[in-house]
Design an enzyme around this catalytic site. Structure first.
Site, mmCIF file in Angstrom:
data_model
loop_
_atom_site.group_PDB
_atom_site.id
_atom_site.type_symbol
_atom_site.label_atom_id
_atom_site.label_comp_id
_atom_site.label_asym_id
_atom_site.label_seq_id
_atom_site.Cartn_x
_atom_site.Cartn_y
_atom_site.Cartn_z
ATOM 1 N N TYR A 151 0.833 -1.213 0.000
ATOM 2 C CA TYR A 151 0.000 0.000 0.000
ATOM 3 C C TYR A 151 0.868 1.265 0.000
ATOM 4 C CZ TYR A 151 -3.830 3.070 1.625
ATOM 5 O OH TYR A 151 -4.763 4.072 1.754
ATOM 6 N N ALA A 153 3.906 1.541 -1.092
ATOM 7 C CA ALA A 153 4.548 1.678 -2.410
ATOM 8 C C ALA A 153 3.614 2.397 -3.378
ATOM 9 C CB ALA A 153 4.921 0.300 -2.954
ATOM 10 N N LYS A 155 1.026 4.429 -2.609
ATOM 11 C CA LYS A 155 0.668 5.795 -2.231
ATOM 12 C C LYS A 155 1.850 6.754 -2.439
ATOM 13 C CE LYS A 155 -3.559 4.872 -1.475
ATOM 14 N NZ LYS A 155 -4.571 5.396 -2.417
ATOM 15 N N ILE A 184 -9.037 8.119 8.241
ATOM 16 C CA ILE A 184 -10.397 8.615 8.074
ATOM 17 C C ILE A 184 -11.346 7.462 8.384
ATOM 18 C CG2 ILE A 184 -12.001 9.726 6.444
ATOM 19 C CD1 ILE A 184 -9.363 11.339 6.876
HETATM 20 P P1 NAI Z 1 -13.321 2.480 0.914
HETATM 21 O O1 NAI Z 1 -12.827 1.076 0.952
HETATM 22 O O2 NAI Z 1 -14.332 2.921 1.899
HETATM 23 O O3 NAI Z 1 -13.880 2.793 -0.549
HETATM 24 C C1 NAI Z 1 -13.098 2.531 -1.695
HETATM 25 C C2 NAI Z 1 -14.028 2.327 -2.875
HETATM 26 O O4 NAI Z 1 -13.197 1.978 -4.008
HETATM 27 C C3 NAI Z 1 -15.016 1.171 -2.653
HETATM 28 O O5 NAI Z 1 -16.326 1.590 -2.986
HETATM 29 C C4 NAI Z 1 -14.497 0.104 -3.586
HETATM 30 O O6 NAI Z 1 -15.493 -0.766 -4.096
HETATM 31 C C5 NAI Z 1 -13.846 0.934 -4.693
HETATM 32 N N1 NAI Z 1 -12.919 0.141 -5.494
HETATM 33 C C6 NAI Z 1 -11.996 -0.763 -5.037
HETATM 34 N N2 NAI Z 1 -11.398 -1.348 -6.089
HETATM 35 C C7 NAI Z 1 -11.916 -0.796 -7.210
HETATM 36 C C8 NAI Z 1 -11.700 -1.013 -8.595
HETATM 37 N N3 NAI Z 1 -10.825 -1.939 -9.036
HETATM 38 N N4 NAI Z 1 -12.411 -0.274 -9.491
HETATM 39 C C9 NAI Z 1 -13.328 0.628 -9.054
HETATM 40 N N5 NAI Z 1 -13.576 0.868 -7.749
HETATM 41 C C10 NAI Z 1 -12.881 0.149 -6.841
HETATM 42 O O7 NAI Z 1 -12.008 3.387 0.963
HETATM 43 P P2 NAI Z 1 -11.791 4.850 1.582
HETATM 44 O O8 NAI Z 1 -11.338 4.688 2.962
HETATM 45 O O9 NAI Z 1 -12.946 5.714 1.280
HETATM 46 O O10 NAI Z 1 -10.511 5.330 0.740
HETATM 47 C C11 NAI Z 1 -10.631 6.024 -0.485
HETATM 48 C C12 NAI Z 1 -9.244 6.384 -0.983
HETATM 49 O O11 NAI Z 1 -8.570 7.180 -0.002
HETATM 50 C C13 NAI Z 1 -8.354 5.165 -1.210
HETATM 51 O O12 NAI Z 1 -7.517 5.390 -2.330
HETATM 52 C C14 NAI Z 1 -7.534 5.088 0.051
HETATM 53 O O13 NAI Z 1 -6.326 4.422 -0.155
HETATM 54 C C15 NAI Z 1 -7.361 6.553 0.352
HETATM 55 N N6 NAI Z 1 -7.067 6.816 1.759
HETATM 56 C C16 NAI Z 1 -7.944 6.427 2.750
HETATM 57 C C17 NAI Z 1 -7.628 6.670 4.068
HETATM 58 C C18 NAI Z 1 -8.526 6.281 5.174
HETATM 59 O O14 NAI Z 1 -8.106 6.428 6.331
HETATM 60 N N7 NAI Z 1 -9.721 5.810 4.940
HETATM 61 C C19 NAI Z 1 -6.372 7.314 4.437
HETATM 62 C C20 NAI Z 1 -5.537 7.692 3.340
HETATM 63 C C21 NAI Z 1 -5.893 7.438 2.048
#
Ligand code: NAI
Length: 245
Positions: A151, A153, A155, A184
């Site tokens: 992960y 790598a 980000k 978050i």
């Molecule tokens: P989440 O897991 O709640 O939502 C991610 C969404 O992306 C889901 O609806 C999922 O179905 C979709 N998804 C996954 N693979 C996919 C694909 N191949 N094609 C299309 N959609 C796909 O994640 P969250 O927490 O809302 O995170 C959103 C972004 O923010 C991510 O990139 C995450 O790495 C980043 N992030 C999140 C943090 C956190 O604390 N929640 C912190 C830092 C970054």
């Protein structure tokens, strides 16, 4: 008064069905933007597009252009985790390692899944002489994190791609920036043990985890006219947290 200039703009959000993506879709919609959300499952206002699938991304991008005639903002939000220690050592022997499948699956969504939509959308933005590309990095992409070789790598890779695209695309009036959220409270973080999230809140100067809307608000500002000279930047949205301290 802040004039976002986003009313009527066409905004594409990947991973828009949950967490930060869903909050982002709701916020841009409330500002009067025309929002298209992609995710793995179809649903109300969600189109089924896997961001790792080159042909699906190309076809879905074409559909957006056919329907709206343009794409003003791309938000590369889709992302996954598959955590494991690189080499877990227990009772004097190797207990487990991060598998190649765990490594590659995260690279596919978090890196290729940012590369493909951006590559598909950029020609549209060049033709219309402007646009905004925003991508989800993470606080861990800046500082590293235990159990997240794959992960982290990706980000850190998002930051590298953002800076490269800022250099390549600025001449076309396309602004490119990334956000680096801290922890978050979404599904992704809910998978972590409560002990870990409580520890994170305690080590965050603001004393709590963030909310999806607080990241959506930063995407909104970055996409708006108010951020018109912001380019190649990585904006931390982390309550002041510095991992490792
Ligand atoms: P989440 O897991 O709640 O939502 C991610 C969404 O992306 C889901 O609806 C999922 O179905 C979709 N998804 C996954 N693979 C996919 C694909 N191949 N094609 C299309 N959609 C796909 O994640 P969250 O927490 O809302 O995170 C959103 C972004 O923010 C991510 O990139 C995450 O790495 C980043 N992030 C999140 C943090 C956190 O604390 N929640 C912190 C830092 C970054």
């Amino acid at each position: 008064m802040i004039e976002t200039g986003l009313a009527g703009k066409v905004v594409l959000v990947t991973g828009g069905a949950a967490g930060i993506g869903r909050a982002t879709v709701e916020r841009f919609t409330s500002e009067g933007a025309q929002v298209v959300a992609w995710d793995l499952t179809e649903g109300a206002g969600i189109e089924r597009v896997d961001v790792t699938d080159e042909a699906a991304v190309a076809a879905a991008t074409e559909q957006v252009v056919e329907r709206f005639g343009r794409i003003d903002v791309l938000i590369n939000n889709a992302g996954i985790t598959r955590d494991a220690q690189l080499a877990k050592w227990k009772d004097g022997e190797l207990a487990s390692t991060m598998s190649v499948a765990e490594f590659e699956s995260v690279l596919a969504v978090n890196l290729k899944g940012v590369f493909l939509p951006t590559r598909a959308v950029v020609p549209v933005m060049i033709r219309q002489a402007g646009g905004v590309i925003l991508s989800a990095s993470s606080v861990v992409g800046l500082y590293g994190n235990f159990g997240q070789t794959n992960y982290v790598a990706t980000k850190a890779g998002v930051i590298g791609m953002t800076r490269t695209w800022a250099r390549e695309l600025g001449r076309w009036g396309i602004r490119v920036n990334a956000v680096a959220p801290g922890f978050i409270a979404t599904e992704m973080v809910a998978k972590m043990p409560a002990k870990v999230t409580e520890g994170i809140a305690a080590r965050t100067p603001l004393g709590r985890l963030g909310r999806p809307e607080e990241v959506a608000a930063v995407y909104l500002w970055l996409a708006s006219n108010e951020a018109s000279f912001l380019h190649g930047a990585v904006i931390s949205v982390d309550g002041g947290m510095v991992i490792g301290t």
